[in-house]
Design a protein around this motif. Sequence first.
Motif, short mmCIF file in Angstrom:
data_model
loop_
_atom_site.label_atom_id
_atom_site.label_comp_id
_atom_site.label_asym_id
_atom_site.label_seq_id
_atom_site.Cartn_x
_atom_site.Cartn_y
_atom_site.Cartn_z
N MET A 1 -18.28 -61.12 -16.90
CA MET A 1 -17.15 -61.83 -17.01
C MET A 1 -17.20 -63.13 -16.75
O MET A 1 -17.18 -64.35 -17.63
N ARG A 2 -18.07 -63.63 -15.61
CA ARG A 2 -17.60 -64.87 -14.74
C ARG A 2 -18.53 -65.18 -14.64
O ARG A 2 -18.63 -67.04 -14.92
N PRO A 3 -19.80 -65.44 -15.56
CA PRO A 3 -20.60 -66.23 -15.74
C PRO A 3 -21.08 -66.96 -16.92
O PRO A 3 -20.75 -67.84 -16.58
N TRP A 4 -20.07 -66.24 -17.75
CA TRP A 4 -20.13 -66.62 -18.97
C TRP A 4 -19.06 -67.88 -19.00
O TRP A 4 -18.82 -68.55 -19.24
N VAL A 5 -17.77 -67.41 -18.08
CA VAL A 5 -16.03 -68.79 -17.76
C VAL A 5 -17.32 -69.67 -17.12
O VAL A 5 -16.50 -71.07 -18.05
N ILE A 6 -18.04 -69.33 -16.66
CA ILE A 6 -18.77 -71.06 -15.55
C ILE A 6 -19.69 -71.68 -16.63
O ILE A 6 -20.02 -72.52 -15.93
N SER A 8 -19.83 -71.73 -19.56
CA SER A 8 -18.56 -71.88 -20.86
C SER A 8 -18.15 -73.91 -20.51
O SER A 8 -18.38 -74.88 -20.96
#
Length: 85
Positions: A1-6, A8
């Motif tokens: 989840m965190r990689p997708w936020v970063i 984005s």
Amino acid sequence: MRPWVIISLLVLASCGPKPRDLAGLDALDLEPCGGWIGATPRDDKTLLKAAAAEKFGRLCDESKLQAVHDFREAIQARAAGLSSP
């Protein structure tokens, strides 16, 4: 989840306007440098701190003045090159 936020956030940040290219005096940092702003030194420790701060401020100012001088010389050299046949 965190990689997708970063990812984005990086994508959104790259979609903004392109930074304008700084040229000339706009590219130079002409803000004054800090020196000693404290009270008059009363002991050796404070005197050494004040002397170091003043030296840093003077060296910083001298480097900025040198950058302005170099910029001025570059403009004069370019103008001399354009005016000569």
